[in-house]
Enzyme design. Structure first.
Site, PDB file in Angstrom:
ATOM      1  N   GLY A  83       0.968  -1.095  -0.333  1.00 10.17           N
ATOM      2  CA  GLY A  83       0.414  -0.356  -0.010  1.00 10.17           C
ATOM      3  C   GLY A  83       0.692   0.908  -0.123  1.00 10.17           C
ATOM      4  N   GLY A 113       0.320   5.475  -1.347  1.00  4.82           N
ATOM      5  CA  GLY A 113      -0.655   6.828  -0.816  1.00  4.82           C
ATOM      6  C   GLY A 113       0.211   7.605   0.387  1.00  4.82           C
ATOM      7  N   GLN A 114      -0.710   8.307   0.778  1.00  2.00           N
ATOM      8  CA  GLN A 114       0.178   9.240   1.551  1.00  2.00           C
ATOM      9  C   GLN A 114       0.802   9.150   2.511  1.00  2.00           C
ATOM     10  OE1 GLN A 114      -2.381  10.964   4.777  1.00  2.00           O
ATOM     11  NE2 GLN A 114      -1.174  13.011   4.653  1.00  2.00           N
ATOM     12  N   ASP A 133       2.089  -1.421  -4.231  1.00  2.00           N
ATOM     13  CA  ASP A 133       1.269  -0.529  -4.810  1.00  2.00           C
ATOM     14  C   ASP A 133       0.028  -1.774  -5.471  1.00  2.00           C
ATOM     15  OD1 ASP A 133      -0.056   1.235  -3.436  1.00  2.00           O
ATOM     16  OD2 ASP A 133      -1.549   0.920  -5.330  1.00  2.00           O
ATOM     17  N   TYR A 140     -14.354   1.586  10.151  1.00  2.00           N
ATOM     18  CA  TYR A 140     -13.091   1.720  10.162  1.00  2.00           C
ATOM     19  C   TYR A 140     -12.469   2.107  12.247  1.00  2.00           C
ATOM     20  CZ  TYR A 140      -8.632   4.953   9.149  1.00  2.00           C
ATOM     21  OH  TYR A 140      -7.085   5.409   9.545  1.00  2.00           O
ATOM     22  N   ILE A 148      -2.488  13.490   9.498  1.00  2.00           N
ATOM     23  CA  ILE A 148      -1.228  13.843   8.956  1.00  2.00           C
ATOM     24  C   ILE A 148      -1.206  14.774   7.667  1.00  2.00           C
ATOM     25  CG2 ILE A 148       0.947  12.659   8.004  1.00  2.00           C
ATOM     26  CD1 ILE A 148       0.682   9.629   9.563  1.00  2.00           C
TER      27      ILE A 148
HETATM   28  C1  AKB Z   1      -9.010   9.197   8.554  1.00  2.00           C
HETATM   29  O1  AKB Z   1      -9.126  10.589   9.029  1.00  2.00           O
HETATM   30  O2  AKB Z   1      -9.584   8.503   8.356  1.00  2.00           O
HETATM   31  C2  AKB Z   1      -7.572   9.425   9.223  1.00  2.00           C
HETATM   32  C3  AKB Z   1      -7.032   8.980  10.412  1.00  2.00           C
HETATM   33  C4  AKB Z   1      -6.642  10.212  11.290  1.00  2.00           C
HETATM   34  O3  AKB Z   1      -6.763   7.505  10.638  1.00  2.00           O
HETATM   35  N1  AKB Z   1      -6.906  10.443   9.001  1.00  2.00           N
END
Ligand code: AKB
Length: 315
Positions: free
Chosen positions: A8, A11-12, A34, A142, A172
Site C-alpha cells: 500500500g 498512498g499519503q 501497490d 474503519y 497526518i
Molecule cells: C482518517 O481521517 O480516516 C485518517 C485517520 C485519522 O486515521 N486520517
C-alpha cells in the site's frame, strides 16, 4: 530491519515513508508495492516498485520470499469516511491485508508495522487526555477494523512471537501525496485551496478538535518504534502519539495571520462531523514517550509555515 517491504506504498504515508526508509536502510533494501499501475510506476522512479494485491496471500508471500524481506510495513487501508460508504469492502480490505501480513510474517519471521488510528476510539472514550488504555468502542467500520487489528496484532505477538508494533496515528498533514477518504483530510486540503483560490470551504464543524501530526514526525515515529528495544515495550499495538490538537477555527486563524486575505466558510458533512465528534480531542501519549522515546518536533505554527512554503512551490 534490513530488507523492507511496504505494501500500500502509493498512498499519503507510503510515498514519504519509502524514501525515509531508503535513507536509513539503503536504497535497494526497500521494496514498495501497490495495487495501482500508476502508483507502481511512480514508485519505480525511486525504488524497487512492484504491483501487488495484498489480499492475494500467495503473491504477497512470494514477494516476501523473493526479496528476502524481514520487515513488513502494511499501509493498505480504506479510511474512515470512505469506509462508511462501503463497510463490507472496508472490512475485507483492511482486515484482509492485515491477516495476510501477519500470517506471512509468521511463516517468514518478519516484523510487522500496521498503523492504527485515533479512529480506534469512539464516543464513549474519554475525549480529553485520552489514555493509552481505555474504552475502545468506535462508531465507524474503519475504527472497528483498527481495534480488531490492534487485538489481532497483539495476539500474533503473544501467541506466536511475531514482532508486531504500531502507533495510533492522528490526522497526518503532509505536502507529498494527498490523503484520500479520511475525516482529517481538511487539514491538508485547506493549503491547496487557499493557495489556489484564496478560499476554503470546510466540511468539519468549526469547533471540532482532533489530534494531528506533521509528516516528518510521523516518519520518525515509525522508524523509532520499529528500532526500539523490545524489552522496554510494555505496549505494542498500538501507542497513542500526537503533537498538536486543534479545531478548524484555530488552524484557519493561524493561516490568516500569514495570509490575511484568505477566507473560510463551512458546509458541514454530517457523516464526517459525526466521526470527528466521536474521536478524541487530545490523546495522552506519555506511554510512547516513556517506552520508546517519542518526541515530536513540529507544532501548529511551524507546520503551517512549512506547508504554505512547500505547497506554494508545488503549485
Ligand atoms: C482518517 O481521517 O480516516 C485518517 C485517520 C485519522 O486515521 N486520517
Amino acid at each position: 530491519m534490513k530488507r523492507i517491504l511496504v505494501v500500500g506504498a502509493g498512498g499519503q504515508i507510503g510515498t514519504e515513508l519509502v524514501p525515509h526508509l531508503q535513507k536509513k536502510y539503503g536504497e535497494d533494501n526497500v521494496i514498495a508495492a501497490d495495487l495501482k499501475d500508476d502508483m507502481v510506476k511512480k514508485l519505480q522512479d525511486i525504488c524497487i516498485g512492484i504491483k501487488l494485491d495484498a489480499l492475494d496471500g500467495e503473491a504477497f508471500n512470494q514477494a516476501v520470499k523473493k526479496y528476502n524481506i524481514d520487515s513488513i510495513f502494511n499501509l493498505v487501508a480504506l479510511l474512515s469516511a470512505t469506509g462508511e460508504k462501503n463497510p463490507q469492502l472496508a472490512w475485507k480490505i483492511n482486515m484482509g491485508a492485515l491477516i495476510n501480513s501477519l500470517e506471512i510474517a509468521l511463516e517468514n519471521r518478519c516484523a510487522v508495522f500496521t498503523p492504527s488510528s485515533i479512529g480506534a476510539f469512539g464516543t464513549s472514550t474519554p475525549h480529553d487526555n485520552t489514555p493509552q488504555d481505555t474504552v475502545m468502542r468506535p462508531n465507524t467500520i474503519y475504527g472497528v477494523c483498527k481495534v480488531s487489528g490492534e487485538l489481532l496484532s497483539d495476539y500474533y505477538f503473544t501467541r506466536f512471537g511475531v514482532d508486531t508494533r504500531s502507533v495510533r496515528f492522528p490526522g497526518i498533514i503532509s505536502n507529498g501525496a494527498l490523503p484520500g477518504g479520511g475525516t482529517t483530510d481538511y487539514a491538508v486540503n485547506v493549503f491547496y485551496e487557499i493557495l489556489k483560490k484564496g478560499h476554503f470551504t470546510c466540511e468539519i464543524p468549526h469547533d471540532s478538535y482532533m489530534d494531528m501530526l506533521y509528516m516528518p514526525d510521523a516518519l520518525e515515529a515509525v522508524t523509532t518504534l520499529m528500532e526500539a528495544d523490545p524489552s522496554k515495550l510494555k505496549h505494542r499495538n498500538s501507542f497513542n502519539i500526537t503533537s498538536m490538537s486543534f479545531t478548524p477555527d484555530m488552524m484557519f486563524e493561524c493561516i490568516k495571520k500569514r495570509m490575511p486575505q484568505a477566507s473560510f466558510s463551512f458546509e458541514v458533512d454530517p457523516v464526517k462531523a459525526a466521526i470527528a465528534d466521536s474521536w478524541p480531542n487530545k490523546m495522552d501519549d506519555s506511554c510512547a514517550r516513556e517506552e520508546w522515546g517519542w518526541n515530536p518536533r513540529w507544532d501548529m505554527d511551524a507546520m503551517v509555515d512549512d506547508m504554505l512554503a512547500a505547497i506554494a512551490k508545488k503549485i
